[in-house]
Design an enzyme around this catalytic site. Sequence first.
Site, mmCIF file in Angstrom:
data_model
loop_
_atom_site.group_PDB
_atom_site.id
_atom_site.type_symbol
_atom_site.label_atom_id
_atom_site.label_comp_id
_atom_site.label_asym_id
_atom_site.label_seq_id
_atom_site.Cartn_x
_atom_site.Cartn_y
_atom_site.Cartn_z
ATOM 1 N N CYS A 46 37.376 2.722 25.871
ATOM 2 C CA CYS A 46 36.698 1.435 25.992
ATOM 3 C C CYS A 46 37.714 0.338 26.333
ATOM 4 O O CYS A 46 38.217 0.312 27.444
ATOM 5 C CB CYS A 46 35.892 1.167 24.725
ATOM 6 S SG CYS A 46 34.548 0.038 25.030
ATOM 7 N N HIS B 149 32.958 5.869 22.572
ATOM 8 C CA HIS B 149 33.771 5.939 21.342
ATOM 9 C C HIS B 149 33.605 7.284 20.635
ATOM 10 O O HIS B 149 32.887 7.367 19.631
ATOM 11 C CB HIS B 149 33.333 4.819 20.388
ATOM 12 C CG HIS B 149 33.779 3.461 20.805
ATOM 13 N ND1 HIS B 149 34.904 2.852 20.306
ATOM 14 C CD2 HIS B 149 33.245 2.604 21.687
ATOM 15 C CE1 HIS B 149 35.055 1.663 20.862
ATOM 16 N NE2 HIS B 149 34.057 1.482 21.702
ATOM 17 N N GLU C 174 35.443 8.626 18.565
ATOM 18 C CA GLU C 174 35.915 8.567 17.165
ATOM 19 C C GLU C 174 34.775 8.196 16.228
ATOM 20 O O GLU C 174 34.903 8.330 15.009
ATOM 21 C CB GLU C 174 37.098 7.585 17.038
ATOM 22 C CG GLU C 174 36.770 6.110 16.999
ATOM 23 C CD GLU C 174 36.457 5.500 18.366
ATOM 24 O OE1 GLU C 174 36.295 6.251 19.356
ATOM 25 O OE2 GLU C 174 36.371 4.255 18.437
HETATM 26 N N1 GLN Z 1 34.260 -5.507 25.614
HETATM 27 C C1 GLN Z 1 35.588 -5.112 25.255
HETATM 28 C C2 GLN Z 1 36.594 -5.582 26.300
HETATM 29 O O1 GLN Z 1 36.237 -6.031 27.327
HETATM 30 C C3 GLN Z 1 35.686 -3.610 25.069
HETATM 31 C C4 GLN Z 1 34.743 -3.154 23.953
HETATM 32 C C5 GLN Z 1 35.217 -1.980 23.155
HETATM 33 O O2 GLN Z 1 36.368 -1.566 23.209
HETATM 34 N N2 GLN Z 1 34.313 -1.445 22.359
HETATM 35 O O3 GLN Z 1 37.760 -5.511 26.085
#
Ligand code: GLN
Length: 197
Positions: free
Chosen positions: A82, A176, A178
């Site tokens: 992410c 995610h 995890e």
């Molecule tokens: N929206 C976050 C970003 O732009 C990422 C979200 C996340 O890691 N769950 O950095």
Amino acid sequence: MSSQNLRIGILALQGAVQPHVEKLRALSAEPVEVRQPKDLDGLSGIILPGGESTTMIQLLKLNHLWDPLARFTRERPAWGLCAGTILLAKEVVHPAQESFGAIDISVSRNAFGRQLDSFIEIVSPTDHWVDQNRQEAVFIRAPRITQVGSGCDILFQMKSEPIMVRQGHALATTFHPELSTSDIFHRYFVDLSEQHG
Ligand code: GLN
């Protein structure tokens, strides 16, 4: 080498660190929380967790980790999740921001819109993955991978869009793992670190 001797770093300046510690321990790898450059010594791989990528960039610079981590992720096993995917990408838009360029993908931040800010979906592996089992994937304000370079393999997709991509020793996941019960994704990264670290 068995995974027992394998030291895997988790960037621990901000974001979802503890669930990775537990997943790695369950696989008998040694989790190492990375907060300063010397913490990178002796690691076989590093996890860049979810969180807020803009904040992570600021903290990386404040802690003199930007350059050493950029070098590490270009040369050694690195798994971005992410926000971590945003850090590893070659190009970031919406808005544009700096990144390590460790994996040849373009990402668009927060790209699922408001109603779909966070959701759980059953996602499908491609032939590049280790088996053909579908998996649960938790998305939290996730980026979209909008372009994938020819040197990358897509490992998982949601409908037909890429959500997990590998280029050699670099791995990027927009969801995610995890937060799900399966340990298959962490096992995959531990194996990758064993082979390439
Ligand atoms: N929206 C976050 C970003 O732009 C990422 C979200 C996340 O890691 N769950 O950095």
